[in-house]
Scaffold this motif. Structure first.
Motif, PDB file in Angstrom:
ATOM      1  N   TYR A 113       7.921   8.751  -4.424  1.00  0.00           N
ATOM      2  CA  TYR A 113       6.687   8.147  -3.933  1.00  0.00           C
ATOM      3  C   TYR A 113       7.042   7.061  -2.928  1.00  0.00           C
ATOM      4  CZ  TYR A 113       4.695  10.528  -7.953  1.00  0.00           C
ATOM      5  OH  TYR A 113       4.325  11.477  -8.860  1.00  0.00           O
ATOM      6  N   THR A 114       6.280   6.982  -1.834  1.00  0.00           N
ATOM      7  CA  THR A 114       6.590   6.061  -0.746  1.00  0.00           C
ATOM      8  C   THR A 114       5.542   4.954  -0.685  1.00  0.00           C
ATOM      9  OG1 THR A 114       7.477   7.960   0.444  1.00  0.00           O
ATOM     10  CG2 THR A 114       7.154   5.953   1.705  1.00  0.00           C
TER      11      THR A 114
ATOM     12  N   ARG B  47       0.844  -1.196   0.000  1.00  0.00           N
ATOM     13  CA  ARG B  47       0.000   0.000   0.000  1.00  0.00           C
ATOM     14  C   ARG B  47       0.877   1.243   0.000  1.00  0.00           C
ATOM     15  NH1 ARG B  47      -0.727   2.156   5.328  1.00  0.00           N
ATOM     16  NH2 ARG B  47       0.157   0.782   6.896  1.00  0.00           N
ATOM     17  N   PRO B  48       0.326   2.394  -0.383  1.00  0.00           N
ATOM     18  CA  PRO B  48       1.112   3.631  -0.303  1.00  0.00           C
ATOM     19  C   PRO B  48       1.209   4.116   1.139  1.00  0.00           C
ATOM     20  CG  PRO B  48      -1.064   4.082  -1.172  1.00  0.00           C
ATOM     21  CD  PRO B  48      -0.953   2.592  -1.035  1.00  0.00           C
TER      22      PRO B  48
ATOM     23  N   LYS C 226       9.829  -0.255   3.935  1.00  0.00           N
ATOM     24  CA  LYS C 226       9.365   0.923   3.220  1.00  0.00           C
ATOM     25  C   LYS C 226      10.251   1.147   2.012  1.00  0.00           C
ATOM     26  CE  LYS C 226       9.826   4.890   5.457  1.00  0.00           C
ATOM     27  NZ  LYS C 226       9.532   6.131   6.209  1.00  0.00           N
ATOM     28  N   ALA C 227       9.647   1.508   0.885  1.00  0.00           N
ATOM     29  CA  ALA C 227      10.396   1.794  -0.339  1.00  0.00           C
ATOM     30  C   ALA C 227      10.044   3.198  -0.809  1.00  0.00           C
ATOM     31  CB  ALA C 227      10.066   0.789  -1.424  1.00  0.00           C
ATOM     32  N   ILE C 228      11.084   4.008  -1.074  1.00  0.00           N
ATOM     33  CA  ILE C 228      10.900   5.334  -1.646  1.00  0.00           C
ATOM     34  C   ILE C 228      11.351   5.248  -3.095  1.00  0.00           C
ATOM     35  CG2 ILE C 228      11.534   7.768  -1.527  1.00  0.00           C
ATOM     36  CD1 ILE C 228      12.011   7.327   1.484  1.00  0.00           C
ATOM     37  N   VAL C 229      10.408   5.425  -4.007  1.00  0.00           N
ATOM     38  CA  VAL C 229      10.649   5.245  -5.433  1.00  0.00           C
ATOM     39  C   VAL C 229      10.768   6.612  -6.088  1.00  0.00           C
ATOM     40  CG1 VAL C 229       9.686   4.290  -7.551  1.00  0.00           C
ATOM     41  CG2 VAL C 229       9.338   3.102  -5.392  1.00  0.00           C
TER      42      VAL C 229
ATOM     43  N   SER D  14       6.015  12.202   3.269  1.00  0.00           N
ATOM     44  CA  SER D  14       5.890  11.566   1.956  1.00  0.00           C
ATOM     45  C   SER D  14       5.154  12.469   0.968  1.00  0.00           C
ATOM     46  CB  SER D  14       5.197  10.210   2.069  1.00  0.00           C
ATOM     47  OG  SER D  14       3.836  10.354   2.398  1.00  0.00           O
ATOM     48  N   THR D  15       4.186  13.257   1.416  1.00  0.00           N
ATOM     49  CA  THR D  15       3.511  14.172   0.502  1.00  0.00           C
ATOM     50  C   THR D  15       4.411  15.342   0.129  1.00  0.00           C
ATOM     51  OG1 THR D  15       2.437  15.197   2.406  1.00  0.00           O
ATOM     52  CG2 THR D  15       1.155  13.607   1.161  1.00  0.00           C
ATOM     53  N   ASP D  16       5.324  15.756   0.993  1.00  0.00           N
ATOM     54  CA  ASP D  16       6.296  16.790   0.637  1.00  0.00           C
ATOM     55  C   ASP D  16       7.255  16.286  -0.437  1.00  0.00           C
ATOM     56  OD1 ASP D  16       5.200  18.583   2.398  1.00  0.00           O
ATOM     57  OD2 ASP D  16       6.686  18.260   3.976  1.00  0.00           O
ATOM     58  N   ASN D  17       7.580  14.994  -0.425  1.00  0.00           N
ATOM     59  CA  ASN D  17       8.501  14.417  -1.404  1.00  0.00           C
ATOM     60  C   ASN D  17       7.882  14.266  -2.788  1.00  0.00           C
ATOM     61  OD1 ASN D  17      10.666  14.208   0.319  1.00  0.00           O
ATOM     62  ND2 ASN D  17      10.238  12.092   0.894  1.00  0.00           N
ATOM     63  N   LEU D  18       6.574  14.401  -2.914  1.00  0.00           N
ATOM     64  CA  LEU D  18       5.922  14.241  -4.209  1.00  0.00           C
ATOM     65  C   LEU D  18       6.397  15.282  -5.219  1.00  0.00           C
ATOM     66  CD1 LEU D  18       2.233  13.447  -3.168  1.00  0.00           C
ATOM     67  CD2 LEU D  18       3.998  11.853  -3.901  1.00  0.00           C
ATOM     68  N   THR D  19       6.779  16.469  -4.741  1.00  0.00           N
ATOM     69  CA  THR D  19       7.256  17.507  -5.651  1.00  0.00           C
ATOM     70  C   THR D  19       8.611  17.139  -6.253  1.00  0.00           C
ATOM     71  OG1 THR D  19       8.262  18.695  -3.804  1.00  0.00           O
ATOM     72  CG2 THR D  19       6.024  19.338  -4.440  1.00  0.00           C
ATOM     73  N   GLN D  20       9.357  16.241  -5.599  1.00  0.00           N
ATOM     74  CA  GLN D  20      10.654  15.781  -6.107  1.00  0.00           C
ATOM     75  C   GLN D  20      10.517  14.456  -6.854  1.00  0.00           C
ATOM     76  OE1 GLN D  20      13.145  15.473  -2.681  1.00  0.00           O
ATOM     77  NE2 GLN D  20      12.530  17.467  -1.913  1.00  0.00           N
TER      78      GLN D  20
END
Length: 102
Positions: free
Chosen positions: A30-31, A14-15, A83-86, A21-27
């Motif tokens: 995705y987590t 699941r996400p 956890k995976a940060i893609v 994680s929502t702050d990282n969406l601009t870069q």
């Protein structure tokens, strides 16, 4: 010994939706919560399969330890997970699930 074929739905659980994680969406990061024994290559292929048109640049993984919890006198730990940060490539399509959160 035969290897069990795992589908993309088995690998990506699941996400993870947190403030960080929502702050990282601009870069374009995705987590996701993933299977504990999944490796980076399997995770990248599963993301590209689940969300068509997406190209993965890199995958960072980390094992998250379970937290200590109490219920009255009894103590225990919550389940540990991975956890995976893609990170997606520059020209890649975004993941539609997260589009409304930016």
């Amino acid at each position: 010994m035969t290897a069990v074929k795992r589908t993309a739905q088995d690998i990506i659980i699941r996400p993870v939706i947190t403030e960080r994680s929502t702050d990282n969406l601009t870069q374009r990061k995705y987590t996701f919560r993933v299977m504990k024994d999944a490796n980076k290559i399997e995770i990248a292929k599963a993301i590209e399969e689940l969300f068509g048109g997406v190209k993965v640049e890199k995958v960072n993984t980390m094992n998250v330890r379970g937290k200590k919890r109490r219920q009255g006198r009894t103590e225990g730990y919550t389940a540990a997970w991975k956890k995976a940060i893609v990170t997606l490539k520059e020209g890649s399509k975004t993941i539609e699930f997260f589009d409304g959160m930016v």
